[in-house]
Write an enzyme that holds these catalytic residues in place. Structure first.
Site, PDB file in Angstrom:
ATOM      1  CG  ASP A   1      -2.736  -8.690   1.002  1.00 15.02           C
ATOM      2  OD1 ASP A   1      -1.783  -8.972   1.751  1.00 15.02           O
ATOM      3  OD2 ASP A   1      -3.690  -7.994   0.704  1.00 15.02           O
TER       4      ASP A   1
ATOM      5  CG  HIS B   1      -1.952  -1.103   1.289  1.00 17.54           C
ATOM      6  ND1 HIS B   1      -2.877  -1.139   0.345  1.00 17.54           N
ATOM      7  CD2 HIS B   1      -2.052  -2.242   1.999  1.00 17.54           C
ATOM      8  CE1 HIS B   1      -3.695  -2.208   0.620  1.00 17.54           C
ATOM      9  NE2 HIS B   1      -3.156  -2.803   1.649  1.00 17.54           N
TER      10      HIS B   1
ATOM     11  CG  ASP C   1      -4.736 -10.519   3.263  1.00 16.99           C
ATOM     12  OD1 ASP C   1      -4.612  -9.111   3.500  1.00 16.99           O
ATOM     13  OD2 ASP C   1      -4.211 -11.109   2.189  1.00 16.99           O
TER      14      ASP C   1
ATOM     15  CG  HIS D   1      -6.403  -5.630   1.754  1.00 19.88           C
ATOM     16  ND1 HIS D   1      -5.959  -6.563   2.683  1.00 19.88           N
ATOM     17  CD2 HIS D   1      -7.536  -5.165   2.251  1.00 19.88           C
ATOM     18  CE1 HIS D   1      -6.828  -6.768   3.737  1.00 19.88           C
ATOM     19  NE2 HIS D   1      -7.844  -5.819   3.426  1.00 19.88           N
TER      20      HIS D   1
HETATM   21  N1  LIG Z   1     -13.063  -2.257   7.050  1.00 20.70           N
HETATM   22  C1  LIG Z   1     -11.837  -2.257   6.421  1.00 20.70           C
HETATM   23  C2  LIG Z   1     -10.668  -2.253   7.203  1.00 20.70           C
HETATM   24  C3  LIG Z   1      -9.208  -2.212   6.527  1.00 20.70           C
HETATM   25  N2  LIG Z   1      -8.185  -1.958   7.270  1.00 20.70           N
HETATM   26  C4  LIG Z   1      -6.874  -1.922   6.440  1.00 20.70           C
HETATM   27  C5  LIG Z   1      -6.394  -3.007   5.981  1.00 20.70           C
HETATM   28  C6  LIG Z   1      -5.024  -3.046   5.395  1.00 20.70           C
HETATM   29  C7  LIG Z   1      -4.550  -4.320   4.649  1.00 20.70           C
HETATM   30  C8  LIG Z   1      -3.085  -4.397   4.832  1.00 20.70           C
HETATM   31  C9  LIG Z   1      -2.609  -5.679   3.873  1.00 20.70           C
HETATM   32  O1  LIG Z   1      -3.050  -6.686   4.224  1.00 20.70           O
HETATM   33  O2  LIG Z   1      -2.957  -5.463   2.508  1.00 20.70           O
HETATM   34  C10 LIG Z   1      -0.953  -5.609   3.674  1.00 20.70           C
HETATM   35  F1  LIG Z   1      -0.515  -6.684   2.995  1.00 20.70           F
HETATM   36  F2  LIG Z   1      -0.505  -4.554   3.461  1.00 20.70           F
HETATM   37  F3  LIG Z   1      -0.431  -5.791   5.185  1.00 20.70           F
HETATM   38 ZN   LIG Z   2      -4.043  -7.426   2.654  1.00 19.52          ZN
END
Ligand SMILES: NCCCNCCCCCC(O)(O)C(F)(F)F
Ligand SMILES: [Zn+2]
Length: 344
Positions: free
Chosen positions: A196, A160, A285, A198
């Site tokens: 991932d 990110h 994840d 996200h």
């Molecule tokens: N309700 C939505 C809550 C989202 N909160 C932030 C999620 C961050 C994910 C981080 C990630 O898993 O993408 C990384 F790989 F960068 F660690």
């Molecule tokens: Zn993630």
């Protein structure tokens, strides 16, 4: 398979994450790395090696200098300003405000450089981020030298983090730093495959106008998934980068069969683009029991994923991104890496 790991990953000891309107213990916790290490040792994946210190130059090859200086000084400046808690922004240059000016106050600087509010900065954050990119560099250097696959157990994660932005638990973009290093070492085109849950908005943004890195991401549909504002299928790259950014947003609950079929499309693009190195932003994840995600991988599916990636036949570097089902994170990561070794 060789693993790179730095004990300095434990320097990231954030106490708070803003989640669903409350300050909770961060999902991106130090135990994630301990449990991955434990399973890698238990399963006999191979040697675990500490990286060299590569300094700031590789960071400045993909990140803004003032942003790096901000990260280095933020915690001290926050304390000097008398703030009680961890450094978390509460204002951003919102629409129709001035987004091109960096205020003097640390609270203003935080909002300028922060992508999101869940990620606090605290003591040791900068040092851990520096160690994490060294882990990524150690892994990519080893694979560049030997052609052998490697795993960078990076913490904090990186995908990110954009040219001048942190958030989503990320500060330096480890995969981007590794890809840049590979290009500077003579690779003509590098693929970054982000699995991932996200979208890797930071990685996309860094290479969006370039054709020497093919960025491909499978992720939760940003209409309903963090980071919400990037990761749509119509983002195909710009200028020279046209065609070298490919997003596969997928609905929550997507079956593994659909996810794997989408991976086939991604691997075909990587092959067609003549990439000479594969960097995998490995977020586990996508696991069915992940507390903040919504895909459906079982632990066994991760083995299949590793096997399939091996068949791409490229020198491969796996870099740790997300994964928050702490009890199973070790098995899930280990399964990908052992699966890859089986598939070679
Ligand atoms: N309700 C939505 C809550 C989202 N909160 C932030 C999620 C961050 C994910 C981080 C990630 O898993 O993408 C990384 F790989 F960068 F660690
Ligand atoms: Zn993630």
């Amino acid at each position: 398979m060789l693993t790179f790991y730095s004990a300095d990953s434990r320097l990231r000891q954030a106490r708070t994450e803003l989640h669903d309107g409350t300050l909770v213990a961060p999902f991106e916790c130090p135990e994630r790395v301990d449990l991955v290490l434990k399973q890698l040792r238990l399963s006999g994946l191979g040697e675990i090696r500490a990286p060299s210190a590569y300094g700031l130059a590789p960071v400045l090859a993909v990140h803004d200098k003032d942003y790096v200086t901000f990260l280095a000084n933020c915690w001290e400046a926050w304390l000097a300003a008398g703030h009680e808690g961890e450094a978390i922004p509460n204002i951003w240059p919102a629409r129709r405000m001035r987004g091109d000016h960096i205020p003097h106050a640390i609270s203003g600087q935080l909002g300028y450089y922060a992508l999101a509010a869940e990620t606090s900065i605290s003591a040791g954050t900068f040092e851990a981020a520096m160690a994490s990119k060294d882990v990524a560099l150690g892994a990519v250097e080893y694979t560049l030298q030997t052609g052998e696959p490697s795993f960078g157990l990076c913490r904090p994660p990186g995908h990110h983090a954009a040219y001048d932005q942190f958030g989503g638990y990320c500060f330096f973009n480890n995969a981007a730093i590794a890809a840049q290093r590979a290009l500077e070492s003579g690779k003509r085109r590098v693929a970054i495959l982000d699995v991932d849950f996200h979208h890797g908005n930071g990685t996309q943004q860094i290479f969006y106008r370039r054709d020497d890195v093919l960025f491909i991401s499978l992720h939760g549909d940003p209409e309903v998934t963090f980071p919400y504002y990037l990761g749509y299928a119509d983002e195909g790259g710009e200028g020279k980068g046209e065609g070298f950014n490919i997003n596969y947003p997928l609905p929550h609950g997507t079956s593994v069969a659909t996810w794997m079929a989408t991976l086939e499309q991604a691997l075909a693009k990587i092959q067609a683009a003549g990439c000479e190195l594969l960097i995998v932003s490995l977020g586990v994840d996508i696991f069915e029991n992940d507390p903040i995600s919504a895909f459906t991988f079982t632990s066994e599916d991760f083995t299949n994923l590793g096997q399939r990636l091996a068949q791409a036949g490229l020198p491969s570097v796996f870099l740790m991104e997300g994964g928050y089902a702490v009890d199973e994170i070790g098995v899930n990561v280990s399964n990908v890496l052992h699966g890859f070794e089986q598939g070679v």
